[in-house]
Design a protein around this motif. Structure first.
Motif, PDB file in Angstrom:
ATOM      1  N   ILE A 142       0.813  -1.289  -0.011  1.00  0.00           N
ATOM      2  CA  ILE A 142      -0.118   0.101   0.089  1.00  0.00           C
ATOM      3  C   ILE A 142       1.016   1.353  -0.003  1.00  0.00           C
ATOM      4  O   ILE A 142       0.623   2.223  -0.744  1.00  0.00           O
ATOM      5  N   LEU A 143       1.950   1.270   0.798  1.00  0.00           N
ATOM      6  CA  LEU A 143       2.855   2.423   1.032  1.00  0.00           C
ATOM      7  C   LEU A 143       3.749   2.706  -0.410  1.00  0.00           C
ATOM      8  O   LEU A 143       4.267   3.658  -0.758  1.00  0.00           O
ATOM      9  N   SER A 144       3.843   1.642  -1.119  1.00  0.00           N
ATOM     10  CA  SER A 144       4.749   1.627  -2.137  1.00  0.00           C
ATOM     11  C   SER A 144       4.155   1.826  -3.499  1.00  0.00           C
ATOM     12  O   SER A 144       4.658   2.061  -4.626  1.00  0.00           O
ATOM     13  N   ALA A 145       2.719   1.919  -3.375  1.00  0.00           N
ATOM     14  CA  ALA A 145       1.915   1.971  -4.435  1.00  0.00           C
ATOM     15  C   ALA A 145       2.304   3.607  -5.186  1.00  0.00           C
ATOM     16  O   ALA A 145       2.679   4.639  -4.569  1.00  0.00           O
ATOM     17  N   GLU A 146       2.340   3.650  -6.637  1.00  0.00           N
ATOM     18  CA  GLU A 146       2.921   4.896  -7.243  1.00  0.00           C
ATOM     19  C   GLU A 146       2.066   6.110  -6.974  1.00  0.00           C
ATOM     20  O   GLU A 146       2.553   7.093  -6.628  1.00  0.00           O
ATOM     21  N   THR A 147       0.607   5.876  -6.998  1.00  0.00           N
ATOM     22  CA  THR A 147      -0.074   7.126  -6.597  1.00  0.00           C
ATOM     23  C   THR A 147      -0.047   7.525  -4.984  1.00  0.00           C
ATOM     24  O   THR A 147      -0.075   8.772  -4.944  1.00  0.00           O
ATOM     25  N   PHE A 148       0.222   6.666  -4.304  1.00  0.00           N
ATOM     26  CA  PHE A 148       0.362   6.963  -2.836  1.00  0.00           C
ATOM     27  C   PHE A 148       1.709   7.727  -2.637  1.00  0.00           C
ATOM     28  O   PHE A 148       1.633   8.870  -2.032  1.00  0.00           O
ATOM     29  N   ARG A 149       2.606   7.411  -3.273  1.00  0.00           N
ATOM     30  CA  ARG A 149       4.038   7.821  -3.037  1.00  0.00           C
ATOM     31  C   ARG A 149       4.087   9.077  -4.030  1.00  0.00           C
ATOM     32  O   ARG A 149       4.815  10.053  -3.551  1.00  0.00           O
ATOM     33  N   SER A 150       3.258   9.390  -5.216  1.00  0.00           N
ATOM     34  CA  SER A 150       3.345  10.578  -5.757  1.00  0.00           C
ATOM     35  C   SER A 150       2.520  11.621  -4.738  1.00  0.00           C
ATOM     36  O   SER A 150       3.090  12.879  -4.865  1.00  0.00           O
ATOM     37  N   GLU A 151       1.531  11.332  -4.290  1.00  0.00           N
ATOM     38  CA  GLU A 151       0.754  12.564  -3.572  1.00  0.00           C
ATOM     39  C   GLU A 151       1.578  12.504  -2.007  1.00  0.00           C
ATOM     40  O   GLU A 151       1.443  13.660  -1.538  1.00  0.00           O
ATOM     41  N   PHE A 152       2.066  11.748  -1.393  1.00  0.00           N
ATOM     42  CA  PHE A 152       2.849  11.762  -0.211  1.00  0.00           C
ATOM     43  C   PHE A 152       4.251  11.215  -0.358  1.00  0.00           C
ATOM     44  O   PHE A 152       4.535  10.091   0.018  1.00  0.00           O
ATOM     45  N   PRO A 153       5.174  12.164  -1.007  1.00  0.00           N
ATOM     46  CA  PRO A 153       6.523  11.634  -0.975  1.00  0.00           C
ATOM     47  C   PRO A 153       7.179  11.438   0.417  1.00  0.00           C
ATOM     48  O   PRO A 153       8.165  10.514   0.360  1.00  0.00           O
ATOM     49  N   GLU A 154       6.740  11.836   1.480  1.00  0.00           N
ATOM     50  CA  GLU A 154       7.345  11.584   2.773  1.00  0.00           C
ATOM     51  C   GLU A 154       6.753  10.271   3.146  1.00  0.00           C
ATOM     52  O   GLU A 154       7.297   9.731   4.346  1.00  0.00           O
ATOM     53  N   GLY A 155       5.795   9.587   2.734  1.00  0.00           N
ATOM     54  CA  GLY A 155       4.991   8.391   3.268  1.00  0.00           C
ATOM     55  C   GLY A 155       4.292   8.547   4.496  1.00  0.00           C
ATOM     56  O   GLY A 155       3.820   9.599   4.622  1.00  0.00           O
ATOM     57  N   VAL A 156       4.287   7.588   5.121  1.00  0.00           N
ATOM     58  CA  VAL A 156       3.305   7.502   6.252  1.00  0.00           C
ATOM     59  C   VAL A 156       4.317   8.121   7.594  1.00  0.00           C
ATOM     60  O   VAL A 156       5.281   7.838   7.731  1.00  0.00           O
ATOM     61  N   GLN A 212      -6.885   6.174   0.646  1.00  0.00           N
ATOM     62  CA  GLN A 212      -8.023   5.162   1.158  1.00  0.00           C
ATOM     63  C   GLN A 212      -7.573   3.877   1.332  1.00  0.00           C
ATOM     64  O   GLN A 212      -7.873   3.339   2.258  1.00  0.00           O
ATOM     65  N   PRO A 213      -6.591   3.295   0.516  1.00  0.00           N
ATOM     66  CA  PRO A 213      -6.222   2.141   0.948  1.00  0.00           C
ATOM     67  C   PRO A 213      -5.463   1.906   2.013  1.00  0.00           C
ATOM     68  O   PRO A 213      -5.700   0.831   3.053  1.00  0.00           O
ATOM     69  N   MET A 214      -4.742   2.939   2.503  1.00  0.00           N
ATOM     70  CA  MET A 214      -4.347   2.807   3.831  1.00  0.00           C
ATOM     71  C   MET A 214      -5.300   3.002   5.107  1.00  0.00           C
ATOM     72  O   MET A 214      -5.138   2.482   6.095  1.00  0.00           O
ATOM     73  N   VAL A 215      -6.133   3.859   4.974  1.00  0.00           N
ATOM     74  CA  VAL A 215      -7.115   4.119   5.857  1.00  0.00           C
ATOM     75  C   VAL A 215      -7.971   2.863   6.077  1.00  0.00           C
ATOM     76  O   VAL A 215      -8.333   2.621   7.174  1.00  0.00           O
ATOM     77  N   ASP A 216      -8.294   2.264   4.723  1.00  0.00           N
ATOM     78  CA  ASP A 216      -9.110   0.994   4.918  1.00  0.00           C
ATOM     79  C   ASP A 216      -8.383  -0.236   5.894  1.00  0.00           C
ATOM     80  O   ASP A 216      -8.940  -0.831   6.623  1.00  0.00           O
ATOM     81  N   PHE A 217      -7.031  -0.124   5.479  1.00  0.00           N
ATOM     82  CA  PHE A 217      -6.145  -1.188   6.199  1.00  0.00           C
ATOM     83  C   PHE A 217      -6.215  -0.945   7.737  1.00  0.00           C
ATOM     84  O   PHE A 217      -6.444  -1.770   8.611  1.00  0.00           O
ATOM     85  N   LEU A 218      -6.027   0.351   8.162  1.00  0.00           N
ATOM     86  CA  LEU A 218      -5.853   0.698   9.460  1.00  0.00           C
ATOM     87  C   LEU A 218      -7.482   0.489   9.978  1.00  0.00           C
ATOM     88  O   LEU A 218      -7.500  -0.153  11.107  1.00  0.00           O
ATOM     89  N   ASN A 219      -8.293   0.717   9.409  1.00  0.00           N
ATOM     90  CA  ASN A 219      -9.746   0.604  10.047  1.00  0.00           C
ATOM     91  C   ASN A 219     -10.192  -0.678  10.104  1.00  0.00           C
ATOM     92  O   ASN A 219     -10.891  -1.053  10.968  1.00  0.00           O
ATOM     93  N   ARG A 220      -9.722  -1.525   9.474  1.00  0.00           N
ATOM     94  CA  ARG A 220      -9.931  -2.983   9.568  1.00  0.00           C
ATOM     95  C   ARG A 220      -9.573  -3.544  10.879  1.00  0.00           C
ATOM     96  O   ARG A 220     -10.292  -4.434  11.554  1.00  0.00           O
ATOM     97  N   SER A 221      -8.393  -3.202  11.273  1.00  0.00           N
ATOM     98  CA  SER A 221      -7.903  -3.639  12.708  1.00  0.00           C
ATOM     99  C   SER A 221      -8.836  -2.972  13.726  1.00  0.00           C
ATOM    100  O   SER A 221      -9.016  -3.573  14.878  1.00  0.00           O
ATOM    101  N   LEU A 222      -9.588  -1.512  13.580  1.00  0.00           N
ATOM    102  CA  LEU A 222     -10.348  -1.198  14.281  1.00  0.00           C
ATOM    103  C   LEU A 222     -11.870  -1.829  14.250  1.00  0.00           C
ATOM    104  O   LEU A 222     -12.739  -1.111  15.034  1.00  0.00           O
ATOM    105  N   GLY A 223     -12.125  -2.736  13.683  1.00  0.00           N
ATOM    106  CA  GLY A 223     -13.501  -3.341  13.532  1.00  0.00           C
ATOM    107  C   GLY A 223     -14.057  -2.718  12.152  1.00  0.00           C
ATOM    108  O   GLY A 223     -15.420  -2.915  12.158  1.00  0.00           O
ATOM    109  N   GLY A 224     -13.569  -1.974  11.277  1.00  0.00           N
ATOM    110  CA  GLY A 224     -14.060  -1.578   9.965  1.00  0.00           C
ATOM    111  C   GLY A 224     -13.844  -2.713   9.036  1.00  0.00           C
ATOM    112  O   GLY A 224     -13.235  -3.731   9.107  1.00  0.00           O
TER     113      GLY A 224
END
Length: 224
Positions: A142-156, A212-224
């Motif tokens: 998820i963090l290596s995806a091109e769209t993610f890295r393009s929008e957030f060069p600093e990563g998570v 969104q993929p990162m948000v979905d991943f995190l929320n999954r652990s919180l019961g989402g």
């Protein structure tokens, strides 16, 4: 759409953060708040189109905007007002533990946006760490995806860091770097000229889609 008038109001509030000044400029605040309500409503439409959990929450734009009044009871800084507008869109509303999408609007290049879970409670943080450790290949992808890295060069980014691995995890865990995090969020800054263009809401929507993929991943652990 956010205009220069809103940024000018926030700039004035930042320089003279008093109740007297605020009351003298209340009409400007109401106009600025109205612009933020409009932006939030537009963002909700965009987010609901790609995030079914947010869509099912039936959020009111007003309930996605943080109060401008500061809680000064336990603070040395007694300034009565925040000098920004902060919007948070997530499943269940801003008081729920779920991660989501946010935009902070401030003058002089202080505006930024992103997504994630910032400073979660200890129990929620334990769930997030377990999810990352147990599904690290997916997390890394998820963090290596091109769209993610393009929008957030600093990563998570971490909202605080541990010096050593948390209890229950080995130092050899492939996810160790992220297990030391006390929160998981992304951030991208915008200049005043970008914030005050008609295209700003569209830029934010694209930004939110990429996280969104990162948000979905995190929320999954919180019961989402």
């Amino acid at each position: 759409m956010i205009t220069q008038s809103t940024l000018s109001f926030l700039r004035g509030l930042k320089s003279t953060n008093t109740r007297a000044w605020f009351e003298e400029h209340r009409s400007e605040y109401q106009d600025a708040y109205g612009e933020v309500i409009g932006l939030t409503a537009e963002l909700l439409r965009e987010v609901c189109a790609f995030d079914p959990e947010v869509a099912a929450s039936g959020l009111d734009p007003k309930n996605c905007i943080m109060r401008i009044y500061r809680d000064v009871r336990f603070s040395k800084d007694k300034s009565p007002y925040k000098t920004n507008f902060f919007v948070f869109v997530n499943r269940g509303g801003r008081r729920s533990p779920f991660g989501g999408y946010y935009v902070h609007i401030g003058p002089e290049g202080e505006s930024f946006a992103g997504g994630g879970v910032y400073m979660p409670e200890s129990e929620a943080l334990g769930c997030l760490r377990a999810e990352i450790s147990g599904h690290f290949t997916e997390w890394h992808s998820i963090l290596s995806a091109e769209t993610f890295r393009s929008e957030f060069p600093e990563g998570v980014l971490p909202s605080g860091l541990l010096k050593r691995q948390p209890k229950g995890y080995e130092s050899s865990d492939p996810a160790l770097e992220y297990l030391k995090y006390k929160g998981y969020y992304t951030q991208r800054f915008f200049g005043d000229a970008e914030v005050t263009t008609p295209e700003f809401a569209g830029k934010l929507a694209a930004l939110f889609r990429s996280v969104q993929p990162m948000v979905d991943f995190l929320n999954r652990s919180l019961g989402g």
